[in-house]
Write an enzyme that holds these catalytic residues in place. Structure first.
Site, PDB file in Angstrom:
ATOM      1  N   LYS A 113       4.332  -9.014 -37.330  1.00  0.00           N
ATOM      2  CA  LYS A 113       3.163  -8.369 -37.445  1.00  0.00           C
ATOM      3  C   LYS A 113       2.565  -7.280 -36.354  1.00  0.00           C
ATOM      4  O   LYS A 113       2.658  -7.733 -35.123  1.00  0.00           O
ATOM      5  CB  LYS A 113       1.863  -9.289 -37.511  1.00  0.00           C
ATOM      6  CG  LYS A 113       0.574  -8.663 -37.702  1.00  0.00           C
ATOM      7  CD  LYS A 113      -0.391  -9.864 -37.757  1.00  0.00           C
ATOM      8  CE  LYS A 113      -1.771  -9.272 -38.280  1.00  0.00           C
ATOM      9  NZ  LYS A 113      -2.719 -10.220 -38.562  1.00  0.00           N
ATOM     10  N   ASP A 252      -7.350 -11.181 -50.631  1.00  0.00           N
ATOM     11  CA  ASP A 252      -6.196 -10.749 -50.003  1.00  0.00           C
ATOM     12  C   ASP A 252      -5.766 -11.590 -48.661  1.00  0.00           C
ATOM     13  O   ASP A 252      -4.526 -11.518 -48.376  1.00  0.00           O
ATOM     14  CB  ASP A 252      -5.800  -9.136 -49.687  1.00  0.00           C
ATOM     15  CG  ASP A 252      -7.028  -8.726 -48.777  1.00  0.00           C
ATOM     16  OD1 ASP A 252      -8.174  -8.578 -49.207  1.00  0.00           O
ATOM     17  OD2 ASP A 252      -6.875  -8.503 -47.551  1.00  0.00           O
TER      18      ASP A 252
END
Length: 490
Positions: A113, A252
């Site tokens: 990430k 999400d």
């Protein structure tokens, strides 16, 4: 020397390429280790020295490796953000770099990430900053220490490369680990873009990889939804029981495996306030502490609609109608344990509700309240522990009345105070990852001192056992902590 990471082809690659895109990480300048999670490495069947002592592994996990094999992929998904549907989101700054398989057969997905742009970055830079990356690294592991399902964090790397947010910050990359990063939004994308033929493929993938028992059901897809609903109810009940506020419960950000995922503007309650909002961007309070069970239920409705091509509407509605009861059952089970109760009573919901009503508006520290409550005797009229009453700001008449009911319940159970205290301390943490503790660690890290990150990590691995070296983590937050502002910026 080359990297020694035991990475295999991503299991997600069995799905068509409409689910993902191949991507290339963008190297960071002169990356360095910020944090290494030796405990998780060992849980994954890896030797920490083989992972963290190799300089090529540092490059690989910072997105700066010379060659990536298997090729990283970023997945596409959509979602409802603050209640509004957004057609295409996806892994805008995250990429799956491969899977590892432990000796026990457990498969772990590895994700970087902050390693650069993907086709889903939407004009963003694909980077993560050190500040938010420290928060995610530590809270992933703190939640695991609390026994709450979560994605994990294996490593945190940094660089002095500039990243522009509200101000100039430095870059970082978190190596996130999970059995799967599939979200409600993956289903939403395929449904709302008319790619209904892909929905059973995604559902079959989840069943085969993570919910194999569903395959034997009369309708495996209904069984899958039932399992995801159950896991999700248990998850949000766990959050409420420790005072955890997620901050951005968009669809999400909802894991199909019932994991806590995407640590942005999260926070643990300091002073109890049922209306607490931890996200500065949430001006309407959509994701306030007391709203979390309701918005999670709403998110499940959005998810359920994506299964209409495979499951009848009546069956999905029936399951959705069961969610409030599933949540309440899971929640009351956790609250009984927190109160040291051993039996189920028809008035338990009222007992818990009255307790929190007596705390509302009194600025009582959520975590320390339950910890000190274990010291209350069973006997009517005995003085309350001084450090418990010291938590209250304002009149205590409502709490005093509640204590009378609570003590009556304990006597009815013939509860042994010493044994009860041990039970309560085993489920009520002494330490939680308060935002002010994170702020202190972040400020030190900005100057290259990462020792407080390691110290917080060690403490949060076992938050229920008092340890003298962490005494400063088990006190009321300082006055300035109330002014901490956390937003979606990362």
């Amino acid at each position: 020397m080359s990297h020694t990471l035991p990475l295999q082809l991503q299991s997600l690659m069995v799905l068509p390429e409409s689910f993902y895109s191949r991507v290339r990480p963008e190297p960071l300048g002169k990356p360095y280790w910020v944090a290494q999670n030796h405990t998780l490495a060992a849980e994954m069947g890896l030797r920490p020295s083989e992972i963290f002592d190799n300089p090529d592994n540092l490059l690989y996990l910072s997105g700066s490796g010379k060659k990536y094999d298997p090729a990283p992929i970023a997945t596409v998904y959509s979602g409802h953000q603050f209640g509004v549907y957004v057609r295409q989101l996806g892994d805008g700054r995250a990429m799956l770099i491969g899977d590892s398989v432990a000796a026990d057969g457990k498969r772990w997905e590895w994700q970087l990430k902050g390693a650069g742009k993907t086709p889903y970055s939407r004009f963003a830079d694909g980077r993560a900053v050190l500040r938010s990356s420290i928060r995610e690294y530590l809270c992933s592991e703190a939640m695991h220490g609390l026994g709450i399902p979560t994605t994990r964090a294996l490593a945190l790397t940094g660089s002095n490369d500039a990243v522009y947010r509200e101000q100039v910050e430095t870059a970082a990359v978190v190596t996130r680990i999970a059995p799967s990063f599939i979200r409600f939004g993956h289903f939403e994308y395929m449904y709302h873009t008319g790619q209904h033929q892909n929905l059973p493929l995604l559902a079959d993938y989840l069943i085969d990889q993570h919910f194999p028992a569903c395959r034997d059901a009369e309708n495996p897809y209904l069984a899958l939804f039932q399992e995801i609903s159950r896991c999700t109810a248990e998850l949000v009940a766990a959050w409420q029981s420790v005072g955890f506020c997620h901050g951005v419960l968009n669809t999400d950000n909802m894991s199909a495996l019932g994991l806590t995922i995407d640590y942005g503007p999260f926070g643990f309650l300091d002073a109890y306030d049922r209306h607490h909002i931890c996200n500065h961007s949430d001006t309407g309070g959509r994701y306030a502490y007391n709203e979390q069970p309701y918005v999670v239920h709403w998110n499940l409705m959005r998810f359920a609609s994506c299964l209409l091509p495979m499951v009848s509407e009546s069956e999905l509605v029936a399951e959705l109608e069961r969610f409030p009861e599933m949540f309440q059952t899971a929640y009351l089970n956790r609250m009984r344990a927190k109160l040291g109760l051993q039996t189920i009573d028809k008035d338990d919901e009222e007992l818990v509700g009255d307790m929190f009503a007596s705390l509302q508006g009194r600025k009582v520290d959520f975590t320390l309240f339950f910890r000190y409550l274990s010291e209350v005797s069973n006997q009517h009229g005995e003085p309350l522990p001084e450090r418990l009453t010291a938590l209250f700001n304002g009149p205590m008449e409502a709490f005093t009345a509640w204590i009378g009911c609570y003590r009556g319940r304990l006597r009815a159970e013939n509860s042994d105070p010493v044994v009860r205290a041990e039970r309560m301390n085993a489920v009520n943490p002494l330490y939680v990852l308060r935002n002010y503790l994170l702020e202190q660690a972040i400020e030190l890290a900005k100057n290259g001192d990462f020792r407080e990150i390691e110290r917080l990590h060690r403490c949060m691995q076992n938050p229920f056992v008092e340890q003298q070296e962490f005494a400063d983590f088990a006190v009321l937050p300082p006055e300035w902590a109330g002014g901490i502002c956390v937003s979606c910026s990362s």
